[in-house]
Design a protein around this motif. Sequence first.
Motif, PDB file in Angstrom:
ATOM      1  N   MET A   1     -62.464   2.938 -12.754  1.00 29.11           N
ATOM      2  CA  MET A   1     -61.571   2.150 -13.602  1.00 29.11           C
ATOM      3  C   MET A   1     -60.308   1.748 -12.861  1.00 29.11           C
ATOM      4  N   ASP A   2     -60.411   1.545 -11.562  1.00 26.47           N
ATOM      5  CA  ASP A   2     -59.246   1.151 -10.767  1.00 26.47           C
ATOM      6  C   ASP A   2     -59.108  -0.365 -10.792  1.00 26.47           C
ATOM      7  N   PHE A   3     -58.411  -0.861 -11.810  1.00 22.95           N
ATOM      8  CA  PHE A   3     -58.274  -2.303 -11.955  1.00 22.95           C
ATOM      9  C   PHE A   3     -57.228  -2.888 -11.002  1.00 22.95           C
ATOM     10  N   GLU A   4     -56.471  -2.015 -10.320  1.00 25.02           N
ATOM     11  CA  GLU A   4     -55.516  -2.490  -9.323  1.00 25.02           C
ATOM     12  C   GLU A   4     -56.201  -2.799  -7.993  1.00 25.02           C
ATOM     13  N   LYS A   5     -57.401  -2.300  -7.804  1.00 24.25           N
ATOM     14  CA  LYS A   5     -58.104  -2.466  -6.538  1.00 24.25           C
ATOM     15  C   LYS A   5     -58.474  -3.935  -6.314  1.00 24.25           C
ATOM     16  N   VAL A   6     -58.067  -4.470  -5.176  1.00 21.19           N
ATOM     17  CA  VAL A   6     -58.399  -5.857  -4.817  1.00 21.19           C
ATOM     18  C   VAL A   6     -59.707  -5.862  -4.038  1.00 21.19           C
ATOM     19  N   ILE A   7     -60.689  -6.566  -4.562  1.00 25.05           N
ATOM     20  CA  ILE A   7     -62.000  -6.663  -3.930  1.00 25.05           C
ATOM     21  C   ILE A   7     -62.176  -8.079  -3.398  1.00 25.05           C
TER      22      ILE A   7
ATOM     23  N   ASP B   1     -62.312 -10.377 -11.662  1.00 21.52           N
ATOM     24  CA  ASP B   1     -62.316  -9.889 -10.292  1.00 21.52           C
ATOM     25  C   ASP B   1     -62.365  -8.357 -10.267  1.00 21.52           C
ATOM     26  N   PHE B   2     -63.072  -7.787 -11.240  1.00 22.99           N
ATOM     27  CA  PHE B   2     -63.244  -6.346 -11.337  1.00 22.99           C
ATOM     28  C   PHE B   2     -64.728  -6.003 -11.239  1.00 22.99           C
ATOM     29  N   GLN B   3     -65.015  -4.843 -10.646  1.00 25.58           N
ATOM     30  CA  GLN B   3     -66.386  -4.364 -10.641  1.00 25.58           C
ATOM     31  C   GLN B   3     -66.814  -3.983 -12.051  1.00 25.58           C
ATOM     32  N   ALA B   4     -68.109  -4.096 -12.302  1.00 28.88           N
ATOM     33  CA  ALA B   4     -68.672  -3.659 -13.575  1.00 28.88           C
ATOM     34  C   ALA B   4     -68.528  -2.137 -13.700  1.00 28.88           C
ATOM     35  N   PRO B   5     -68.665  -1.602 -14.908  1.00 26.59           N
ATOM     36  CA  PRO B   5     -68.563  -0.150 -15.087  1.00 26.59           C
ATOM     37  C   PRO B   5     -69.569   0.605 -14.223  1.00 26.59           C
ATOM     38  N   GLN B   6     -69.181   1.803 -13.794  1.00 21.34           N
ATOM     39  CA  GLN B   6     -70.038   2.585 -12.915  1.00 21.34           C
ATOM     40  C   GLN B   6     -71.419   2.865 -13.510  1.00 21.34           C
ATOM     41  N   PRO B   7     -71.539   3.178 -14.808  1.00 20.44           N
ATOM     42  CA  PRO B   7     -72.886   3.385 -15.365  1.00 20.44           C
ATOM     43  C   PRO B   7     -73.787   2.159 -15.210  1.00 20.44           C
ATOM     44  N   VAL B   8     -73.205   0.971 -15.251  1.00 16.32           N
ATOM     45  CA  VAL B   8     -73.972  -0.259 -15.056  1.00 16.32           C
ATOM     46  C   VAL B   8     -74.463  -0.342 -13.611  1.00 16.32           C
ATOM     47  N   LEU B   9     -73.562  -0.062 -12.675  1.00 16.75           N
ATOM     48  CA  LEU B   9     -73.947  -0.097 -11.264  1.00 16.75           C
ATOM     49  C   LEU B   9     -75.031   0.940 -10.958  1.00 16.75           C
ATOM     50  N   ASP B  10     -74.899   2.109 -11.561  1.00 18.88           N
ATOM     51  CA  ASP B  10     -75.893   3.161 -11.330  1.00 18.88           C
ATOM     52  C   ASP B  10     -77.261   2.753 -11.869  1.00 18.88           C
TER      53      ASP B  10
ATOM     54  N   ARG C   1     -55.164 -23.575 -18.237  1.00 14.96           N
ATOM     55  CA  ARG C   1     -55.680 -22.254 -18.596  1.00 14.96           C
ATOM     56  C   ARG C   1     -55.688 -21.367 -17.359  1.00 14.96           C
ATOM     57  N   ILE C   2     -55.116 -20.178 -17.494  1.00 13.95           N
ATOM     58  CA  ILE C   2     -55.015 -19.243 -16.377  1.00 13.95           C
ATOM     59  C   ILE C   2     -55.820 -17.988 -16.707  1.00 13.95           C
ATOM     60  N   ASN C   3     -56.702 -17.616 -15.794  1.00 15.47           N
ATOM     61  CA  ASN C   3     -57.503 -16.404 -15.935  1.00 15.47           C
ATOM     62  C   ASN C   3     -56.721 -15.227 -15.341  1.00 15.47           C
ATOM     63  N   VAL C   4     -56.410 -14.222 -16.185  1.00  9.68           N
ATOM     64  CA  VAL C   4     -55.628 -13.074 -15.710  1.00  9.68           C
ATOM     65  C   VAL C   4     -56.463 -11.806 -15.626  1.00  9.68           C
ATOM     66  N   ALA C   5     -57.793 -11.930 -15.609  1.00 10.24           N
ATOM     67  CA  ALA C   5     -58.667 -10.763 -15.452  1.00 10.24           C
ATOM     68  C   ALA C   5     -58.837 -10.469 -13.967  1.00 10.24           C
ATOM     69  N   CYS C   6     -57.760 -10.024 -13.377  1.00  9.31           N
ATOM     70  CA  CYS C   6     -57.735  -9.746 -11.945  1.00  9.31           C
ATOM     71  C   CYS C   6     -56.616  -8.741 -11.670  1.00  9.31           C
ATOM     72  N   PRO C   7     -56.631  -8.109 -10.501  1.00  7.19           N
ATOM     73  CA  PRO C   7     -55.564  -7.164 -10.173  1.00  7.19           C
ATOM     74  C   PRO C   7     -54.187  -7.827 -10.233  1.00  7.19           C
ATOM     75  N   ARG C   8     -53.165  -7.028 -10.549  1.00 10.28           N
ATOM     76  CA  ARG C   8     -51.812  -7.572 -10.672  1.00 10.28           C
ATOM     77  C   ARG C   8     -51.377  -8.282  -9.400  1.00 10.28           C
ATOM     78  N   GLU C   9     -51.812  -7.798  -8.269  1.00  9.17           N
ATOM     79  CA  GLU C   9     -51.481  -8.437  -6.992  1.00  9.17           C
ATOM     80  C   GLU C   9     -51.948  -9.892  -6.974  1.00  9.17           C
ATOM     81  N   ASN C  10     -53.126 -10.154  -7.527  1.00  9.14           N
ATOM     82  CA  ASN C  10     -53.646 -11.524  -7.581  1.00  9.14           C
ATOM     83  C   ASN C  10     -52.863 -12.366  -8.589  1.00  9.14           C
TER      84      ASN C  10
END
Length: 387
Positions: free
Chosen positions: A1-7, A38-47, A363-372
Amino acid sequence: MDFEKVIDRNKTNSMKWDFVSDRYGSSDLWPMWVADMDFQAPQPVLDAMQEVLNHGIFGYHRRPKSLREATTAWLQKRFDWECDNDQLVFTPGVVPAISHLIQTFTNKDDGVIIQPPVYYPFYALINNNERKLLRNPLKETDNGFTVDLDDLEKKMQDGAKMLLLCSPHNPIGRVWSYEELDSIAKLCEKYSVFVVSDEIHADLVLEGKHIPFAKVAADRNVETITCMAPSKTFNLAALQLSYVVFEKKASQKAYEAHLQRQFVEIDNPFATVAAEAAYREGEAWLEKLLEYVRENVQYVKEYIESNIPEMKVIKPEGTYLVWVDMRNLNMESSKLQSWLREEGKLALSDGHIFGDEGAGFARINVACPRENVDEGLRRLKNAYDNI
């Protein structure tokens, strides 16, 4: 759940990042347009997807009963909406689903109502299927945007067959109240208008509570078909899985027959296990996401109010999309468009693509890390400072 992580999404065939030049004519723009995260899907989904990958066989696949059970359990828990498993018809995306609904339940030249400024594929869905596009623009008031019921009634009097409802509304971000939905339902009942409700953003409510239109319409004689998906909620858009919820069995059978004629049946195993894992184990991730998006929205609002006073943020009640009023810059749509690209080096969704009523907005998409988010706002302020 690290939404600050820039991928880094560059060179992954990301529409938002790798194909920005195809859409906007330049590759050096900061992309805040496409409605994905710009976030990874939940870990259970990836698993769950990793298990499918490890198995290594990707033959023809059928959706299991367990996916239906997970989906209806989610609808019950999140919206207090009780649906049977057999009310669901799975489809490869909400937009294709709506197109097939238009084809199934309307005829050439039938009137279909939309409420602009609204999700721009709605226009193509109606026009490409040779239906009559009827516009019921949202009404701008001192308290925000709402439905113009007087105009809506006029459009229904003109012989509309179907209403495409966007709930929560994209791009405005409204989460419609029970009173608003019931007022729409009253008119639909009076004029026998069929409702297709696009509720793909239903899980992404920041303020208030999402109410499925079908629950409101159940108290009235209004046929409602609801389109939903885990795609926006858990960032699974590329897996192309959605579902349609029917209230009437006869309509469901007609729709299923149409899909069979089009050979729209096959699912892929990654989509199946991802959706089921998301609905069974993704709620904690979603709650953290909503908290993060709320903070991003508030940050954008405060930043623009402090640094770019000529702009006004329409704070969304739902979605991770922020509708920004730039009309006080006194630029024509084409000039505003070129200014954002050439001076701001930004790829935002131009307001006018959502309808004439969106001219002067973005329209601005803000579903991304704060840095972005910071980078996008910095570019916007620099362009503004240079005016």
